[in-house]
Design a protein around this motif. Sequence first.
Motif, PDB file in Angstrom:
ATOM      1  N   GLY A 110      95.504  58.607  39.025  1.00  0.00           N
ATOM      2  CA  GLY A 110      93.982  58.719  39.263  1.00  0.00           C
ATOM      3  C   GLY A 110      94.066  59.680  40.676  1.00  0.00           C
ATOM      4  O   GLY A 110      95.124  60.122  41.021  1.00  0.00           O
ATOM      5  N   ALA A 111      92.943  60.241  40.874  1.00  0.00           N
ATOM      6  CA  ALA A 111      92.826  61.299  41.897  1.00  0.00           C
ATOM      7  C   ALA A 111      92.985  60.662  43.147  1.00  0.00           C
ATOM      8  O   ALA A 111      93.515  61.311  44.057  1.00  0.00           O
ATOM      9  CB  ALA A 111      91.203  61.741  42.053  1.00  0.00           C
ATOM     10  N   THR A 112      92.809  59.268  43.048  1.00  0.00           N
ATOM     11  CA  THR A 112      92.905  58.447  44.466  1.00  0.00           C
ATOM     12  C   THR A 112      94.526  58.633  44.909  1.00  0.00           C
ATOM     13  O   THR A 112      94.709  59.025  46.187  1.00  0.00           O
ATOM     14  CB  THR A 112      92.643  57.034  44.193  1.00  0.00           C
ATOM     15  N   LEU A 115      95.228  62.362  46.010  1.00  0.00           N
ATOM     16  CA  LEU A 115      94.905  62.610  47.523  1.00  0.00           C
ATOM     17  C   LEU A 115      95.767  61.797  48.460  1.00  0.00           C
ATOM     18  O   LEU A 115      96.028  62.570  49.434  1.00  0.00           O
ATOM     19  CB  LEU A 115      93.397  61.710  47.709  1.00  0.00           C
ATOM     20  N   TYR A 136      83.842  60.952  50.666  1.00  0.00           N
ATOM     21  CA  TYR A 136      84.289  59.803  49.971  1.00  0.00           C
ATOM     22  C   TYR A 136      85.063  58.931  50.741  1.00  0.00           C
ATOM     23  O   TYR A 136      85.933  59.465  51.766  1.00  0.00           O
ATOM     24  CB  TYR A 136      84.832  60.300  48.837  1.00  0.00           C
ATOM     25  N   TYR A 139      88.978  59.167  52.277  1.00  0.00           N
ATOM     26  CA  TYR A 139      89.508  60.079  52.651  1.00  0.00           C
ATOM     27  C   TYR A 139      90.162  59.779  54.344  1.00  0.00           C
ATOM     28  O   TYR A 139      91.251  60.249  54.765  1.00  0.00           O
ATOM     29  CB  TYR A 139      88.629  61.488  53.037  1.00  0.00           C
ATOM     30  N   ASN A 185      80.029  63.909  45.835  1.00  0.00           N
ATOM     31  CA  ASN A 185      79.651  62.628  45.797  1.00  0.00           C
ATOM     32  C   ASN A 185      79.670  62.171  47.234  1.00  0.00           C
ATOM     33  O   ASN A 185      80.486  62.339  48.246  1.00  0.00           O
ATOM     34  CB  ASN A 185      80.926  61.657  45.115  1.00  0.00           C
ATOM     35  N   VAL A 215      87.121  66.346  41.375  1.00  0.00           N
ATOM     36  CA  VAL A 215      87.023  65.383  40.189  1.00  0.00           C
ATOM     37  C   VAL A 215      85.691  65.406  39.261  1.00  0.00           C
ATOM     38  O   VAL A 215      85.811  64.919  38.355  1.00  0.00           O
ATOM     39  CB  VAL A 215      87.131  63.730  40.655  1.00  0.00           C
ATOM     40  N   SER A 244      90.446  64.544  37.652  1.00  0.00           N
ATOM     41  CA  SER A 244      90.626  63.167  37.196  1.00  0.00           C
ATOM     42  C   SER A 244      90.045  63.098  35.878  1.00  0.00           C
ATOM     43  O   SER A 244      88.932  63.229  35.412  1.00  0.00           O
ATOM     44  CB  SER A 244      89.612  62.098  38.103  1.00  0.00           C
ATOM     45  N   THR A 252      86.123  55.299  33.790  1.00  0.00           N
ATOM     46  CA  THR A 252      86.716  55.444  35.009  1.00  0.00           C
ATOM     47  C   THR A 252      87.867  54.698  35.258  1.00  0.00           C
ATOM     48  O   THR A 252      88.459  54.582  36.526  1.00  0.00           O
ATOM     49  CB  THR A 252      85.465  55.127  35.930  1.00  0.00           C
ATOM     50  N   LYS A 255      93.154  55.566  35.100  1.00  0.00           N
ATOM     51  CA  LYS A 255      93.606  56.256  36.577  1.00  0.00           C
ATOM     52  C   LYS A 255      94.555  57.377  35.937  1.00  0.00           C
ATOM     53  O   LYS A 255      95.743  57.048  35.986  1.00  0.00           O
ATOM     54  CB  LYS A 255      94.163  55.088  37.372  1.00  0.00           C
TER      55      LYS A 255
HETATM   56  N1  PMP Z   1      87.138  61.457  44.440  1.00  0.00           N
HETATM   57  C1  PMP Z   1      85.655  61.431  44.287  1.00  0.00           C
HETATM   58  C2  PMP Z   1      85.105  62.121  45.135  1.00  0.00           C
HETATM   59  C3  PMP Z   1      85.221  60.177  43.672  1.00  0.00           C
HETATM   60  O1  PMP Z   1      84.039  60.123  43.537  1.00  0.00           O
HETATM   61  C4  PMP Z   1      86.251  59.225  42.858  1.00  0.00           C
HETATM   62  C5  PMP Z   1      85.749  58.408  41.964  1.00  0.00           C
HETATM   63  N2  PMP Z   1      84.540  58.122  41.696  1.00  0.00           N
HETATM   64  C6  PMP Z   1      87.722  59.627  43.095  1.00  0.00           C
HETATM   65  C7  PMP Z   1      87.896  60.709  44.166  1.00  0.00           C
HETATM   66  C8  PMP Z   1      88.511  58.700  42.510  1.00  0.00           C
HETATM   67  O2  PMP Z   1      88.894  59.134  41.275  1.00  0.00           O
HETATM   68  P1  PMP Z   1      90.124  58.345  40.539  1.00  0.00           P
HETATM   69  O3  PMP Z   1      89.438  57.209  39.752  1.00  0.00           O
HETATM   70  O4  PMP Z   1      90.665  59.282  39.694  1.00  0.00           O
HETATM   71  O5  PMP Z   1      91.012  57.906  41.445  1.00  0.00           O
END
Ligand code: PMP
Length: 402
Positions: A110-112, A115, A136, A139, A185, A215, A244, A252, A255
Amino acid sequence: MPHPASDAPQAPAPRHRSLNPIYARLPTTVFEVMSQLARAHGAINLGQGFPDDPGPLDVRRKAAEAVVDGWNQYPSMMGLPELRAAVAAHYAAWQGLDVDPEGEVMITSGATEALAAALFALIEPGDEVVLIQPLYDAYLPLVERAGGAPRLVRLEPPHWSITEEKLAAAFSERTKLVVFNNPQNPTGVVFPAGEMALLARFCERFDAYAVCDEVWEHVIFDERVFTPLMALPGMRERTVKIGSAGKIFGMTGWKVGFVLAAPHLMKGLAKAHQFLTFTTPPNLQAAVAYGLGKERAFFEEMRASLQRGRDHLAAGLSGLGFTVLPSAGTYFLTVDLATWSNAADDETFCRTLVEQHGVAAIPVSAFYAEDPVRNVVRLCFAKSEATLDAALERLARVPRGG
Ligand code: PMP
Ligand code: GLN
């Protein structure tokens, strides 16, 4: 008869040693809180951002086939070669980026995770990190856990504009990096070219990195073309770009994240990733590799269908008297409560909405670490028309007041 063990030295009673204060003092993320409240109150959940359809069948079938017929042991740490190649090809085709799948692409959970890996790998204790509010919620704790000192830029409705004055107040010689979320977001803003160029100039002037959370790059409307910050002059070598699959395919829970960065940055990021998760389920990686190669029409139809949802919800809310702010991308639109009820703050409004009227939404103040904007609420339109209509019917019963 005493038990023989009773003569043995007693283990010390467990003490409640303190936890790391960054996590100990954190509330549960607003997305989880709101989804739990939605379940508890039988509400229609327009809070946490997820579509209410199951996602593209062919991509899901690929994941299922890959579990049954494919490799289920550790994939390579940097990601399946076929997925890294597909990521590079996808970004070349869609965003004109030229990246080497061997040295400049990494797959994360996942992007999480991406990050976390980027922030842990780049930040040294005491480094200043520029964060743009609304932000978000992942962070700030990650930056703090990495030892960074946040410098907050505050954006306000209705335009949420990044200005020279705001950046000048936040950047300094101590700035190590900026975290930039575009499309953003919760606001649904796609930052205009001028504001991106301004940010790039500040990164160059202060020799700062940019960690770009992109993402929502595919979820943009009204014929927009997405430009990654990495593509701007001077940014290629100083940008970490994060994507992502969960957002690209509207699944969603999948991941699967992507990181693009120049090799000298990627080397550090890979070291952080190896001890966060090391790898990501291989079947999902295989299915995403397949999905990224789908024809343009697939992505265009996804955008068109989400745009119909945006327009449907926006028209319904406007019809009820809400002031709807423009949304250029993401699954979200926002409404300004100031014209609805001058007494309402976003948190109270959202709590009453979910508990008494059966609709969950997200207060935008949750995206501020300080000095929150309190009159804006985020709603997710990535739902069927029937779901949106049912939510609008319930929203029609919310009394308007001063
Ligand atoms: N960054 C932003 C701005 C998001 O809105 C989200 C999930 N909605 C994420 C990161 C997380 O992405 P992922 O589910 O791929 O971890
Ligand atoms: N990013 C999603 C949202 O904004 C939530 C992700 C999560 O629940 N952690 O709704």
